[in-house]
Design an enzyme around this catalytic site. Structure first.
Site, PDB file in Angstrom:
ATOM      1  N   ASN A 298       0.860  -1.188   0.000  1.00  0.00           N
ATOM      2  CA  ASN A 298       0.000   0.000   0.000  1.00  0.00           C
ATOM      3  C   ASN A 298       0.893   1.234   0.000  1.00  0.00           C
ATOM      4  OD1 ASN A 298      -1.852   2.019   0.522  1.00  0.00           O
ATOM      5  ND2 ASN A 298      -2.225   1.420   2.646  1.00  0.00           N
ATOM      6  N   TRP A 299       0.977   1.897  -1.148  1.00  0.00           N
ATOM      7  CA  TRP A 299       1.874   3.060  -1.255  1.00  0.00           C
ATOM      8  C   TRP A 299       1.317   4.279  -0.518  1.00  0.00           C
ATOM      9  CZ3 TRP A 299       3.359   3.226  -7.202  1.00  0.00           C
ATOM     10  CH2 TRP A 299       4.012   2.021  -7.535  1.00  0.00           C
ATOM     11  N   LYS A 300       0.063   4.244  -0.160  1.00  0.00           N
ATOM     12  CA  LYS A 300      -0.613   5.410   0.441  1.00  0.00           C
ATOM     13  C   LYS A 300      -0.411   6.640  -0.458  1.00  0.00           C
ATOM     14  CE  LYS A 300       0.164   3.397   4.925  1.00  0.00           C
ATOM     15  NZ  LYS A 300       0.011   3.564   6.347  1.00  0.00           N
TER      16      LYS A 300
ATOM     17  N   HIS B 125      -9.516   0.847   4.924  1.00  0.00           N
ATOM     18  CA  HIS B 125      -8.221   1.017   5.612  1.00  0.00           C
ATOM     19  C   HIS B 125      -8.449   1.905   6.839  1.00  0.00           C
ATOM     20  CE1 HIS B 125      -4.127   2.283   6.448  1.00  0.00           C
ATOM     21  NE2 HIS B 125      -3.739   1.216   5.773  1.00  0.00           N
TER      22      HIS B 125
ATOM     23  N   GLU C 181      -6.976   4.348   7.885  1.00  0.00           N
ATOM     24  CA  GLU C 181      -6.852   5.785   7.600  1.00  0.00           C
ATOM     25  C   GLU C 181      -8.118   6.313   6.921  1.00  0.00           C
ATOM     26  OE1 GLU C 181      -3.059   5.396   5.643  1.00  0.00           O
ATOM     27  OE2 GLU C 181      -2.204   4.801   7.569  1.00  0.00           O
TER      28      GLU C 181
ATOM     29  N   GLU D 154      -5.283  -5.431  10.490  1.00  0.00           N
ATOM     30  CA  GLU D 154      -4.292  -4.387  10.730  1.00  0.00           C
ATOM     31  C   GLU D 154      -4.597  -3.671  12.042  1.00  0.00           C
ATOM     32  OE1 GLU D 154      -2.284  -3.052   6.908  1.00  0.00           O
ATOM     33  OE2 GLU D 154      -4.076  -1.846   7.098  1.00  0.00           O
TER      34      GLU D 154
ATOM     35  N   GLY E 229       2.407   1.925  10.694  1.00  0.00           N
ATOM     36  CA  GLY E 229       3.317   3.057  10.525  1.00  0.00           C
ATOM     37  C   GLY E 229       4.024   3.473  11.806  1.00  0.00           C
TER      38      GLY E 229
ATOM     39  N   SER F  93       3.584  -2.512  10.157  1.00  0.00           N
ATOM     40  CA  SER F  93       5.039  -2.506  10.312  1.00  0.00           C
ATOM     41  C   SER F  93       5.706  -3.812   9.881  1.00  0.00           C
ATOM     42  CB  SER F  93       5.419  -2.124  11.747  1.00  0.00           C
ATOM     43  OG  SER F  93       4.907  -0.842  12.060  1.00  0.00           O
TER      44      SER F  93
ATOM     45  N   GLY G 246       2.857  -1.231   4.256  1.00  0.00           N
ATOM     46  CA  GLY G 246       2.854   0.184   3.921  1.00  0.00           C
ATOM     47  C   GLY G 246       4.266   0.657   3.610  1.00  0.00           C
ATOM     48  N   GLY G 247       4.914   1.247   4.606  1.00  0.00           N
ATOM     49  CA  GLY G 247       6.224   1.878   4.425  1.00  0.00           C
ATOM     50  C   GLY G 247       7.240   1.009   3.691  1.00  0.00           C
TER      51      GLY G 247
HETATM   52  C1  PEP Z   1      -0.677  -0.064   5.914  1.00  0.00           C
HETATM   53  O1  PEP Z   1      -0.631   1.018   5.389  1.00  0.00           O
HETATM   54  O2  PEP Z   1      -1.647  -0.783   5.688  1.00  0.00           O
HETATM   55  C2  PEP Z   1       0.426  -0.492   6.778  1.00  0.00           C
HETATM   56  C3  PEP Z   1       0.352  -1.661   7.346  1.00  0.00           C
HETATM   57  O3  PEP Z   1       1.479   0.388   6.950  1.00  0.00           O
HETATM   58  P1  PEP Z   1       2.920   0.059   7.602  1.00  0.00           P
HETATM   59  O4  PEP Z   1       3.405  -1.233   6.980  1.00  0.00           O
HETATM   60  O5  PEP Z   1       3.771   1.228   7.238  1.00  0.00           O
HETATM   61  O6  PEP Z   1       2.715  -0.097   9.078  1.00  0.00           O
END
Ligand code: PEP
Length: 257
Positions: free
Chosen positions: A11-13, A101, A103, A173, A179, A219, A240-241
Site C-alpha cells: 500500500n503506497w498510500k 483502511h 486511515e 491491521e 506506521g 510494520s 505500507g512503508g
Molecule cells: C498499511 O498502510 O496498511 C500499513 C500496514 O502500513 P505500515 O506497513 O507502514 O505499518
C-alpha cells in the site's frame, strides 16, 4: 498444510508520483525475477493517478504483479466529485481494491455501512476487495480487540454470497501497529487472523473459511515477515512503508526463499 497462495500487497498510500511509481515498478520487476512468483501473489496499491503508468509497465515488461486501488467508490458512476469507480479501476487492468483502511475510517469517517457498500461495489466491478479491519490501541488494552475486529468484519461482509466470501481478502491491521514500527507479535497476529477465519466459518462454512486469505498488516518488514508467515492463519501481508523500496518489498515477496 494450507493450499492458499500467499499474498503480499504493498500500500503506497499518498506517496510516489507517477514518475517515482514508474521507477519503483521497473526496479521491482527486475527484483521479482529472483522470486518464485508462482508461489506468492504480489500486488501493489498505488495512488489512483499512478495506476495507468503501473499498468503500462506491468503489461509491456510482463511483470508478475497485480495492482489495484487504495479505495473505491461505493457508487457506480455519476455526480460523486473526487471519487473513482470500480469500473474505472477495472478498465485499467486492476484486480484489487482496498476497502476500509484504518486511515479511511479515521480521516473519512468510513463505517461498516460504507465499507459494506464498497466491498459490494468492488465485486460488482469484477475486483477483489481487500477489506481492512483492526482495533485501535484502547480496544487492545481493554482486551476487546477480537470483538472489535469481528464487528468490523461482520459489518463489512454482510450480504455477500459464499462465492464472494471465499474470494475476499481480509487484512487484519491493528491500528497501533500501522506506521509505528510497533509490530504485533506473530502470536497476536495469529490469534486475530484465526478468529477472523472462524467467524467466516460460522457464517459461510468450511470451504469459504479454508479458502479465504487473511493478511496481517502493521510494520511488516523483511526482518519480521518470515516469523509472521510461519503462523497457520496468516496468509500474507499488507505492507505500507516497506513497500516503497523495491529491494525491501521484493525481499518480503520472496520470504519463502
Ligand atoms: C498499511 O498502510 O496498511 C500499513 C500496514 O502500513 P505500515 O506497513 O507502514 O505499518
Amino acid at each position: 498444510m494450507s493450499t492458499r497462495t500467499p499474498l503480499m500487497a504493498g500500500n503506497w498510500k499518498m506517496n510516489l508520483d507517477w514518475k517515482q511509481g514508474l521507477a519503483l515498478v521497473e526496479e521491482l520487476g527486475e527484483r521479482l525475477k529472483d522470486v518464485d512468483t508462482s508461489a506468492v501473489e504480489v500486488v501493489v496499491l498505488p495512488p489512483f493517478v499512478d495506476i495507468r503508468t503501473v499498468q503500462t509497465v506491468v503489461e509491456s515488461d510482463r511483470i508478475p504483479l497485480a495492482y489495484g486501488g487504495q479505495d473505491i467508490s461505493a457508487h457506480e458512476s455519476g455526480a460523486y466529485t473526487g471519487e473513482v469507480s470500480g469500473q474505472m479501476l477495472k478498465a485499467l487492468g486492476a484486480s484489487y481494491a482496498a476497502v476500509g483502511h484504518s486511515e479511511r475510517r479515521e480521516y473519512h469517517g468510513e463505517d461498516e455501512q460504507v465499507t459494506n457498500a464498497k466491498v459490494k461495489a468492488a465485486f460488482a466491478a469484477g475486483l477483489v476487495p481487500i477489506l481492512c479491519v483492526g482495533e485501535p490501541l484502547e480496544q487492545r488494552q481493554a482486551g476487546k480487540h477480537v470483538e472489535y475486529t469481528l464487528a468490523q468484519l461482520e459489518g463489512g461482509i454482510e450480504g455477500l454470497t459464499a462465492e464472494q466470501a471465499a474470494q475476499i481478502v481480509i487484512a487484519y491491521e491493528p491500528v497501533w501497529a500501522i506506521g509505528t514500527g510497533e509490530v504485533a507479535t506473530p502470536d497476536d497476529a495469529q490469534e486475530v487472523c484465526r478468529e477472523i477465519r472462524e467467524a467466516l466459518r460460522a457464517i459461510h462454512g468450511d470451504s469459504v473459511a479454508d479458502a479465504v486469505r487473511v493478511l496481517y498488516g502493521g510494520s511488516v518488514k523483511s526482518s519480521n515477515v518470515v516469523e509472521l508467515m510461519g503462523k497457520e492463519d496468516v496468509d500474507g501481508a499488507l505492507v505500507g512503508g516497506a513497500s516503497l523500496k523495491a529491494e525491501e518489498f521484493a525481499k518480503i515477496a520472496g520470504f519463502q526463499s
